[in-house]
Motif scaffolding. Structure first.
Motif, PDB file in Angstrom:
ATOM      1  N   ARG A  15      25.397  36.599  35.728  1.00 19.20           N
ATOM      2  CA  ARG A  15      25.417  38.213  35.208  1.00 19.20           C
ATOM      3  C   ARG A  15      23.827  38.731  35.012  1.00 19.20           C
ATOM      4  O   ARG A  15      23.733  40.027  34.876  1.00 19.20           O
ATOM      5  CB  ARG A  15      26.216  38.391  33.876  1.00 19.20           C
ATOM      6  CG  ARG A  15      26.454  39.512  33.337  1.00 19.20           C
ATOM      7  CD  ARG A  15      27.356  39.938  32.186  1.00 19.20           C
ATOM      8  NE  ARG A  15      28.517  38.904  32.175  1.00 19.20           N
ATOM      9  CZ  ARG A  15      28.766  37.895  31.382  1.00 19.20           C
ATOM     10  NH1 ARG A  15      28.150  38.004  30.146  1.00 19.20           N
ATOM     11  NH2 ARG A  15      29.816  37.218  31.284  1.00 19.20           N
ATOM     12  N   PRO A  17      20.777  40.568  35.546  1.00 24.46           N
ATOM     13  CA  PRO A  17      20.331  41.466  36.477  1.00 24.46           C
ATOM     14  C   PRO A  17      19.010  41.060  37.523  1.00 24.46           C
ATOM     15  O   PRO A  17      18.829  41.407  38.287  1.00 24.46           O
ATOM     16  CB  PRO A  17      19.874  42.715  35.850  1.00 24.46           C
ATOM     17  CG  PRO A  17      19.936  42.435  34.425  1.00 24.46           C
ATOM     18  CD  PRO A  17      20.705  41.110  34.085  1.00 24.46           C
ATOM     19  N   LEU A  24      21.562  33.094  43.109  1.00 25.44           N
ATOM     20  CA  LEU A  24      22.917  33.422  43.152  1.00 25.44           C
ATOM     21  C   LEU A  24      23.681  32.444  44.129  1.00 25.44           C
ATOM     22  O   LEU A  24      24.815  32.018  44.142  1.00 25.44           O
ATOM     23  CB  LEU A  24      23.359  34.928  43.519  1.00 25.44           C
ATOM     24  CG  LEU A  24      22.859  35.736  42.425  1.00 25.44           C
ATOM     25  CD1 LEU A  24      22.943  37.240  42.955  1.00 25.44           C
ATOM     26  CD2 LEU A  24      23.612  35.641  41.082  1.00 25.44           C
ATOM     27  N   GLU A  40      31.194  37.201  38.939  1.00 26.76           N
ATOM     28  CA  GLU A  40      29.850  37.806  38.622  1.00 26.76           C
ATOM     29  C   GLU A  40      28.863  38.125  39.576  1.00 26.76           C
ATOM     30  O   GLU A  40      28.224  38.963  39.896  1.00 26.76           O
ATOM     31  CB  GLU A  40      29.213  37.279  37.324  1.00 26.76           C
ATOM     32  CG  GLU A  40      29.954  37.037  36.048  1.00 26.76           C
ATOM     33  CD  GLU A  40      30.100  38.366  35.570  1.00 26.76           C
ATOM     34  OE1 GLU A  40      29.332  39.415  35.645  1.00 26.76           O
ATOM     35  OE2 GLU A  40      31.157  38.684  34.553  1.00 26.76           O
ATOM     36  N   HIS A  44      27.014  41.280  41.613  1.00 24.69           N
ATOM     37  CA  HIS A  44      25.688  41.388  41.556  1.00 24.69           C
ATOM     38  C   HIS A  44      24.921  41.978  42.722  1.00 24.69           C
ATOM     39  O   HIS A  44      25.492  41.840  43.942  1.00 24.69           O
ATOM     40  CB  HIS A  44      25.228  40.003  41.296  1.00 24.69           C
ATOM     41  CG  HIS A  44      23.604  39.809  40.737  1.00 24.69           C
ATOM     42  ND1 HIS A  44      22.749  40.271  41.471  1.00 24.69           N
ATOM     43  CD2 HIS A  44      23.264  39.548  39.376  1.00 24.69           C
ATOM     44  CE1 HIS A  44      21.605  40.213  40.309  1.00 24.69           C
ATOM     45  NE2 HIS A  44      21.968  39.722  39.233  1.00 24.69           N
ATOM     46  N   ASN A  46      22.046  41.617  43.938  1.00 26.24           N
ATOM     47  CA  ASN A  46      21.230  40.695  44.534  1.00 26.24           C
ATOM     48  C   ASN A  46      22.071  39.689  45.408  1.00 26.24           C
ATOM     49  O   ASN A  46      21.386  38.994  46.290  1.00 26.24           O
ATOM     50  CB  ASN A  46      20.339  40.117  43.861  1.00 26.24           C
ATOM     51  CG  ASN A  46      19.323  41.031  43.345  1.00 26.24           C
ATOM     52  OD1 ASN A  46      18.914  41.925  43.676  1.00 26.24           O
ATOM     53  ND2 ASN A  46      18.533  40.485  42.142  1.00 26.24           N
TER      54      ASN A  46
END
Length: 117
Positions: A15, A17, A24, A40, A44, A46
């Protein structure tokens, strides 16, 4: 943080930012998998195509991932034929859906409603 605290923090790390694309991708490969982390990651900005592909395997993250602009266009097109309407709806609204496909979908939709003549 994940190495120290394990699965308890995976979703919170996803989560963040400032989480990088590489982080990820690493989070979705974690074993055992953490379902909430998939959702999550799918949200995102990204998230990469690789991370989103893993998210598509989770039924709750699937509709979120289907709408992510980093998803490759060919995957988005495939998702238009998904069994779950939420996935189809998200894929159809994905800004990376090719315009030619979007036009074909709209034409088929209008035609099925009898509005094209």
């Amino acid at each position: 943080m994940v190495d120290r605290h394990g699965v308890r923090v995976l979703a919170r790390v996803a989560r963040n930012p400032d989480a990088s694309a590489a982080l990820l991708e690493d989070l979705v490969r974690h074993r055992p998998p953490v379902k909430k982390a998939f959702r999550e990651v799918a949200r995102h900005p990204n998230a990469t195509a690789l991370a989103l592909s893993a998210c598509l395997q989770d039924w709750q993250a699937r509709p979120v991932a289907a709408g992510h602009p980093a998803l490759p266009p060919e995957v988005i097109v495939e998702l238009l034929a998904d069994d779950e309407w939420q996935v189809v709806e998200a894929a159809a609204a994905n800004p990376s859906l090719p315009l030619t496909v979007m036009s074909a979908v709209m034409s088929a939709l209008l035609s099925s409603r009898g509005q094209v003549g």
